[in-house]
Design a protein around this motif. Structure first.
Motif, PDB file in Angstrom:
ATOM      1  N   VAL A  33       0.867  -1.179   0.000  1.00 31.50           N
ATOM      2  CA  VAL A  33       0.000   0.000   0.000  1.00 31.50           C
ATOM      3  C   VAL A  33       0.902   1.226   0.000  1.00 31.50           C
ATOM      4  CG1 VAL A  33      -1.811   1.266   1.211  1.00 31.50           C
ATOM      5  CG2 VAL A  33      -1.760  -1.239   1.313  1.00 31.50           C
ATOM      6  N   GLY A  50      -2.267   5.408  -2.728  1.00 27.89           N
ATOM      7  CA  GLY A  50      -2.178   4.858  -4.069  1.00 27.89           C
ATOM      8  C   GLY A  50      -0.779   4.992  -4.637  1.00 27.89           C
ATOM      9  N   GLU A 242     -13.816   1.460 -13.881  1.00 26.59           N
ATOM     10  CA  GLU A 242     -12.798   1.595 -12.836  1.00 26.59           C
ATOM     11  C   GLU A 242     -11.397   1.806 -13.404  1.00 26.59           C
ATOM     12  OE1 GLU A 242     -11.178  -2.016 -10.837  1.00 26.59           O
ATOM     13  OE2 GLU A 242     -12.962  -2.983 -11.625  1.00 26.59           O
ATOM     14  N   GLY A 265     -12.453   4.330 -10.215  1.00 28.95           N
ATOM     15  CA  GLY A 265     -11.553   3.753  -9.228  1.00 28.95           C
ATOM     16  C   GLY A 265     -11.160   4.749  -8.159  1.00 28.95           C
ATOM     17  N   ASN A 266     -11.123   4.295  -6.898  1.00 28.17           N
ATOM     18  CA  ASN A 266     -10.664   5.142  -5.800  1.00 28.17           C
ATOM     19  C   ASN A 266      -9.271   5.693  -6.054  1.00 28.17           C
ATOM     20  OD1 ASN A 266     -12.040   5.221  -2.758  1.00 28.17           O
ATOM     21  ND2 ASN A 266     -12.953   3.684  -4.100  1.00 28.17           N
ATOM     22  N   VAL A 267      -8.409   4.913  -6.703  1.00 27.12           N
ATOM     23  CA  VAL A 267      -7.012   5.318  -6.873  1.00 27.12           C
ATOM     24  C   VAL A 267      -6.847   6.535  -7.764  1.00 27.12           C
ATOM     25  CG1 VAL A 267      -6.025   3.046  -6.428  1.00 27.12           C
ATOM     26  CG2 VAL A 267      -6.733   3.635  -8.747  1.00 27.12           C
ATOM     27  N   HIS A 292     -10.596   0.875  -2.835  1.00 27.05           N
ATOM     28  CA  HIS A 292      -9.158   0.840  -2.587  1.00 27.05           C
ATOM     29  C   HIS A 292      -8.985   1.075  -1.097  1.00 27.05           C
ATOM     30  CE1 HIS A 292      -4.986   0.797  -3.693  1.00 27.05           C
ATOM     31  NE2 HIS A 292      -4.763   1.998  -3.179  1.00 27.05           N
ATOM     32  N   HIS A 293      -7.789   0.907  -0.614  1.00 31.39           N
ATOM     33  CA  HIS A 293      -7.507   1.007   0.816  1.00 31.39           C
ATOM     34  C   HIS A 293      -8.002   2.335   1.390  1.00 31.39           C
ATOM     35  CE1 HIS A 293      -5.088  -2.561   0.234  1.00 31.39           C
ATOM     36  NE2 HIS A 293      -4.472  -1.958  -0.749  1.00 31.39           N
ATOM     37  N   ASN A 295     -10.866   3.559   1.454  1.00 30.96           N
ATOM     38  CA  ASN A 295     -12.105   4.027   0.817  1.00 30.96           C
ATOM     39  C   ASN A 295     -12.217   5.553   0.750  1.00 30.96           C
ATOM     40  OD1 ASN A 295     -13.237   1.256   0.662  1.00 30.96           O
ATOM     41  ND2 ASN A 295     -13.285   1.435   2.894  1.00 30.96           N
ATOM     42  N   GLN A 313     -13.961  -3.953   0.143  1.00 32.42           N
ATOM     43  CA  GLN A 313     -13.180  -5.163  -0.092  1.00 32.42           C
ATOM     44  C   GLN A 313     -12.699  -5.834   1.176  1.00 32.42           C
ATOM     45  OE1 GLN A 313     -10.102  -3.752  -2.744  1.00 32.42           O
ATOM     46  NE2 GLN A 313     -11.413  -3.928  -4.547  1.00 32.42           N
TER      47      GLN A 313
END
Length: 386
Positions: A33, A50, A242, A265-267, A292-293, A295, A313
């Motif tokens: 991460v 990211g 995404e 996509g969150n990233v 993604h980590h 959120n 996730q």
């Protein structure tokens, strides 16, 4: 307040299980991460999550600037790479910086980002998505029981290679979710592994026994004609987006009437999501962030009128990150800590130079040799070409 520099950290997320999709499985239960920390001259720091290995291509667009001008700075970053393009790793770097800028903007006024963006309700509806293709049936059920304990009524499974295998798993997860609802929402993600005829054939067979809410990325992300063909051939909605790196990449899909659920996509950052959501809203389409980590897009999802549901996730945070959010009632409950609510414990994280990880030889980010060419299950389809 001015942006003066940045630090890059690499921590890990311990999934407690192997994760992957039809294209492959990660080698171990921990994945990297990447954490970006933007520094300012008044000591306030912003956090972005990211990979940002291309940060030096775009950091000059924000260095020395007031981070509160985040929307203009986003366009400055895009303009900075006008000739060479902003796709791929560069867009990831822009996304990480953008998150950190929004984090700073909200921290500067002492409120959570969801309020800064105009959100009214801290609750963001979600669905469970365990990246679960490597799990056997018992572990699959156990995983979604944990999500069900948090009130989730919807789930997305990975698959696309073996119809009987996927039907069995979809029905098993449906039965678990029925603890919370009589009509669970089931989604299915093929991760761009089919061609259009194969997608219609596979999904039509699934729909004979399972009521699918949507089919995700049935064909390649840019295949507007293929996505439109799948959309016409199945009952389920088509979800995609995404992996689109830029607002302009949505245009051909929308013009072809090829998508029902617009994803982001969150990233790729907060600003990208807000713009995608606005474009989708102009077409009366719902938007759904792909997780993604930590959120981070949940904050933006709380502030747009057409948010449908957000992917969740996992129920724990990466090592060394304290995230001010909870998972209850089938969604994300955002907290009141300023900004994104992400606190970084640097004593837990070994500082490292930001860089993209080396290209994997196998796993979900490597397209198998026979992807898009299968009509029946091929046990060796993921094997590398000699």
């Amino acid at each position: 307040m001015k942006v003066t520099g940045y630090r890059s950290l690499t921590t890990q997320h311990d999934w407690g299980r192997l994760i992957g999709d039809v294209n492959g499985v990660m080698a171990g239960p921990r994945t990297d991460v990447h954490v970006l920390i933007l520094e300012t001259d008044d000591g306030l720091e912003g956090v972005g999550i990211g990979a940002h290995g291309d940060i030096n291509r775009v950091f000059g667009a924000v260095e020395g600037e007031d981070p509160r001008a985040v929307s203009v700075l986003y366009d400055r970053m895009l303009a900075r790479v006008f000739k060479n393009g902003h796709n791929g790793a560069t867009f990831g770097a822009i996304g990480a910086i953008d998150m950190a800028l929004w984090d700073l903007k909200a921290k500067a006024i002492g409120e959570p980002l969801w309020r800064t963006l105009g959100g009214r309700d801290r609750f963001v509806p979600g669905y469970a998505s365990g990246l679960d293709i490597a799990l056997d049936d018992d572990d699959l059920v156990a995983l979604y029981e944990r999500f069900t304990d948090r009130g989730f009524c919807a789930a997305k499974l990975k698959g696309g290679r073996d119809l009987d295998h996927d039907l069995r798993r979809l029905e098993a997860v449906r039965d678990v979710l029925r603890r919370n609802t009589t009509r669970p929402a089931l989604m299915f993600d093929a991760n761009e592994s089919w061609h259009r005829s194969q997608a219609v054939r596979f999904v039509t067979a699934l729909e004979q026994r399972v009521d699918l809410t949507w089919i995700e990325e049935p064909v390649r992300r840019w295949d507007a004609a293929g996505l439109a063909s799948v959309r016409r051939g199945v009952r389920a909605a088509v979800a995609t987006g995404e992996n689109l790196t830029g607002l302009e990449q949505y245009r051909p899909l929308l013009d072809a009437d090829a998508v029902d659920i617009v994803q982001a996509g969150n990233v790729w950052g907060i600003t990208h999501f807000l713009r995608v959501a606005a474009v989708a809203h102009g077409r009366d389409l719902p938007v759904s962030p792909v997780a993604h980590h930590a959120n981070p897009l949940a904050h933006a999802a709380a502030a747009v009128p057409n948010h449908l549901t957000s992917e969740v996730q996992d129920l724990v945070a990466p090592i060394g990150l304290h995230v001010d959010q909870e998972f209850q009632d089938g969604g994300i409950v955002l907290g009141d800590e300023p900004g994104l609510g992400i606190r970084v414990d640097e004593e837990w994280i070994q500082q490292a130079q930001a860089a993209d990880p080396p290209a994997a030889t196998a796993g979900p980010h490597v397209r198998p040799a026979r992807a898009g060419l299968r009509l029946v299950p091929e046990p060796d389809a993921g094997r590398e070409e000699p």
